[in-house]
Design a protein around this motif. Structure first.
Motif, PDB file in Angstrom:
ATOM      1  N   ILE A 178      -3.803 -17.178 -61.065  1.00 41.63           N
ATOM      2  CA  ILE A 178      -3.504 -18.371 -61.870  1.00 41.63           C
ATOM      3  C   ILE A 178      -4.689 -19.332 -61.830  1.00 41.63           C
ATOM      4  O   ILE A 178      -5.091 -19.889 -62.861  1.00 41.63           O
ATOM      5  CB  ILE A 178      -2.232 -19.075 -61.354  1.00 41.63           C
ATOM      6  N   ALA A 179      -5.252 -19.518 -60.648  1.00 40.61           N
ATOM      7  CA  ALA A 179      -6.401 -20.414 -60.494  1.00 40.61           C
ATOM      8  C   ALA A 179      -7.579 -19.956 -61.341  1.00 40.61           C
ATOM      9  O   ALA A 179      -8.240 -20.755 -62.007  1.00 40.61           O
ATOM     10  CB  ALA A 179      -6.797 -20.499 -59.021  1.00 40.61           C
ATOM     11  N   ALA A 180      -7.845 -18.633 -61.326  1.00 39.19           N
ATOM     12  CA  ALA A 180      -8.962 -18.092 -62.106  1.00 39.19           C
ATOM     13  C   ALA A 180      -8.735 -18.268 -63.596  1.00 39.19           C
ATOM     14  O   ALA A 180      -9.655 -18.588 -64.354  1.00 39.19           O
ATOM     15  CB  ALA A 180      -9.159 -16.613 -61.766  1.00 39.19           C
ATOM     16  N   GLN A 181      -7.511 -18.066 -64.043  1.00 40.16           N
ATOM     17  CA  GLN A 181      -7.216 -18.155 -65.472  1.00 40.16           C
ATOM     18  C   GLN A 181      -7.251 -19.592 -65.994  1.00 40.16           C
ATOM     19  O   GLN A 181      -7.677 -19.848 -67.118  1.00 40.16           O
ATOM     20  CB  GLN A 181      -5.841 -17.551 -65.763  1.00 40.16           C
ATOM     21  N   LEU A 182      -6.826 -20.549 -65.169  1.00 42.89           N
ATOM     22  CA  LEU A 182      -6.742 -21.942 -65.618  1.00 42.89           C
ATOM     23  C   LEU A 182      -7.969 -22.771 -65.232  1.00 42.89           C
ATOM     24  O   LEU A 182      -8.081 -23.931 -65.640  1.00 42.89           O
ATOM     25  CB  LEU A 182      -5.488 -22.604 -65.026  1.00 42.89           C
ATOM     26  N   GLY A 183      -8.878 -22.182 -64.450  1.00 39.61           N
ATOM     27  CA  GLY A 183     -10.050 -22.939 -64.049  1.00 39.61           C
ATOM     28  C   GLY A 183      -9.749 -23.987 -63.003  1.00 39.61           C
ATOM     29  O   GLY A 183     -10.365 -25.056 -62.979  1.00 39.61           O
ATOM     30  N   LEU A 184      -8.773 -23.708 -62.138  1.00 34.31           N
ATOM     31  CA  LEU A 184      -8.386 -24.634 -61.082  1.00 34.31           C
ATOM     32  C   LEU A 184      -8.678 -24.008 -59.728  1.00 34.31           C
ATOM     33  O   LEU A 184      -8.851 -22.793 -59.613  1.00 34.31           O
ATOM     34  CB  LEU A 184      -6.893 -24.970 -61.175  1.00 34.31           C
ATOM     35  N   SER A 185      -8.742 -24.826 -58.699  1.00 37.18           N
ATOM     36  CA  SER A 185      -8.875 -24.279 -57.360  1.00 37.18           C
ATOM     37  C   SER A 185      -7.514 -23.750 -56.896  1.00 37.18           C
ATOM     38  O   SER A 185      -6.470 -24.148 -57.420  1.00 37.18           O
ATOM     39  CB  SER A 185      -9.368 -25.355 -56.384  1.00 37.18           C
ATOM     40  N   LYS A 186      -7.529 -22.856 -55.916  1.00 34.75           N
ATOM     41  CA  LYS A 186      -6.274 -22.302 -55.404  1.00 34.75           C
ATOM     42  C   LYS A 186      -5.400 -23.396 -54.784  1.00 34.75           C
ATOM     43  O   LYS A 186      -4.172 -23.362 -54.922  1.00 34.75           O
ATOM     44  CB  LYS A 186      -6.576 -21.208 -54.379  1.00 34.75           C
ATOM     45  N   SER A 187      -6.058 -24.357 -54.120  1.00 39.14           N
ATOM     46  CA  SER A 187      -5.291 -25.432 -53.497  1.00 39.14           C
ATOM     47  C   SER A 187      -4.597 -26.301 -54.549  1.00 39.14           C
ATOM     48  O   SER A 187      -3.471 -26.749 -54.349  1.00 39.14           O
ATOM     49  CB  SER A 187      -6.202 -26.279 -52.628  1.00 39.14           C
ATOM     50  N   THR A 188      -5.271 -26.509 -55.680  1.00 39.74           N
ATOM     51  CA  THR A 188      -4.661 -27.308 -56.768  1.00 39.74           C
ATOM     52  C   THR A 188      -3.460 -26.591 -57.347  1.00 39.74           C
ATOM     53  O   THR A 188      -2.403 -27.208 -57.581  1.00 39.74           O
ATOM     54  CB  THR A 188      -5.695 -27.598 -57.869  1.00 39.74           C
ATOM     55  N   VAL A 189      -3.584 -25.292 -57.579  1.00 33.75           N
ATOM     56  CA  VAL A 189      -2.472 -24.509 -58.127  1.00 33.75           C
ATOM     57  C   VAL A 189      -1.300 -24.528 -57.141  1.00 33.75           C
ATOM     58  O   VAL A 189      -0.137 -24.701 -57.530  1.00 33.75           O
ATOM     59  CB  VAL A 189      -2.912 -23.062 -58.418  1.00 33.75           C
ATOM     60  N   SER A 190      -1.613 -24.357 -55.865  1.00 37.97           N
ATOM     61  CA  SER A 190      -0.571 -24.374 -54.844  1.00 37.97           C
ATOM     62  C   SER A 190       0.158 -25.710 -54.830  1.00 37.97           C
ATOM     63  O   SER A 190       1.392 -25.762 -54.732  1.00 37.97           O
ATOM     64  CB  SER A 190      -1.194 -24.101 -53.469  1.00 37.97           C
ATOM     65  N   ARG A 191      -0.598 -26.795 -54.974  1.00 41.82           N
ATOM     66  CA  ARG A 191       0.011 -28.128 -54.985  1.00 41.82           C
ATOM     67  C   ARG A 191       0.893 -28.316 -56.210  1.00 41.82           C
ATOM     68  O   ARG A 191       1.994 -28.891 -56.119  1.00 41.82           O
ATOM     69  CB  ARG A 191      -1.099 -29.170 -54.955  1.00 41.82           C
ATOM     70  N   ILE A 192       0.436 -27.825 -57.363  1.00 40.08           N
ATOM     71  CA  ILE A 192       1.231 -27.924 -58.607  1.00 40.08           C
ATOM     72  C   ILE A 192       2.560 -27.200 -58.443  1.00 40.08           C
ATOM     73  O   ILE A 192       3.617 -27.715 -58.790  1.00 40.08           O
ATOM     74  CB  ILE A 192       0.449 -27.322 -59.789  1.00 40.08           C
TER      75      ILE A 192
END
Length: 286
Positions: free
Chosen positions: A270-284
């Motif tokens: 998800i992080a790679a596809q959306l251009g976010l860090s893994k920590s940001t995706v986890s927080r979302i």
């Protein structure tokens, strides 16, 4: 067999074919010269094949207004190529003639590391399609194995916007070049400041990827008197260096992250596809 030795951080390993790819004007040559000089200072003979800059342009980068020149290591050999002053012998292709000339230079100087700036000059056609890219990569890998040398080759990437992370798919032309390389890393331009750059690993066969999207190397392009270089500033995440989305974009990304999670996609993907860090995706998702 001997354990592969790091020649420059975990970006360049001994006796491997590594590609440094980045957009035009972002500082590939500046960083490549810095890497070559650093390796040469360890005692290895480095051949830097400069197919981009004229002698005067190179002098301007490594002097103080063409005086007080930077003194490079004696182990760093710079060679250029005059496209208007050579004749290919009858019955020999341009590609074969170029490689034979390169092999001769490597032998003359006893080089163990070769930097090629850049790959487009190696063949008479473009390197975009798989038809041309595969023979080129085969030749470089053959050269690496036969001579037991390390090769760092520079290549362009496609134009990318400041809001999207860089991937192997962004390498100019065929992705096959990345498939046949031992390692690939890239330079991205920070949206925060015109002089900031970040370095990100895209592929590494000899070790775990150390400088991924969550841990990129951060640099400032600066000239200390007579040496244009990448000055290290520490570490960052790629997301922090990208152009930040508007509130509407953030809402869309949050909704999209939840949709992808419901589809069973991992946080990393998800992080790679959306251009976010893994920590940001986890927080979302939390």
């Amino acid at each position: 067999m001997k354990t592969p030795e790091k020649l420059y951080k975990s970006l360049v390993f001994e006796k491997e074919l590594t590609i440094l790819c980045a957009d035009t004007g972002i500082g590939k040559s500046v960083f490549a010269v810095q890497i070559a000089e650093d390796i040469a200072r360890t005692g290895r003979t480095v051949l830097y094949l400069d197919l981009e800059l004229s002698d005067k342009q190179f002098e301007g980068r490594y002097s103080d207004n063409y005086t007080n020149h930077y003194v490079f290591s004696d182990n760093l050999i710079r060679a250029d190529f005059d496209p208007d002053n050579y004749t290919v012998p009858d019955g020999v292709t341009y590609e074969d003639y170029f490689i034979e000339s390169l092999v001769g230079l490597i032998g003359d100087w006893g080089a163990t590391v070769v930097v090629i700036d850049n790959m487009t000059a190696l063949i008479s056609t473009d390197t975009d399609g798989a038809k041309n890219a595969k023979p080129l990569m085969d030749r470089l890998n053959q050269l690496k194995k036969e001579l037991g040398i390390t090769i760092l080759a520079l290549e362009h990437t496609r134009k990318t916007d400041f809001g999207r992370p860089i991937t192997l798919n962004d390498m100019q032309g065929s992705k096959m070049k990345g498939n046949f390389a031992d390692a690939v890393f890239t330079i991205g331009r920070s949206a925060k400041d015109k002089n900031l750059r970040y370095v990100k690993q895209l592929k590494c066969r000899s070790a775990e990827v150390e400088y991924d999207a969550d841990n990129v190397l951060l640099y400032e392009v600066a000239k200390d008197s007579n040496f244009l270089c990448f000055k290290p500033l520490g570490f960052s995440t790629e997301y922090e260096q990208l152009q930040q989305p508007s509130d509407d974009d953030k809402t869309t990304r949050i909704e999209r992250a939840r949709e992808l999670k419901d589809q069973g996609m991992s946080i990393r993907d998800i992080a790679a596809q959306l251009g976010l860090s893994k920590s940001t995706v986890s927080r979302i998702l939390k």
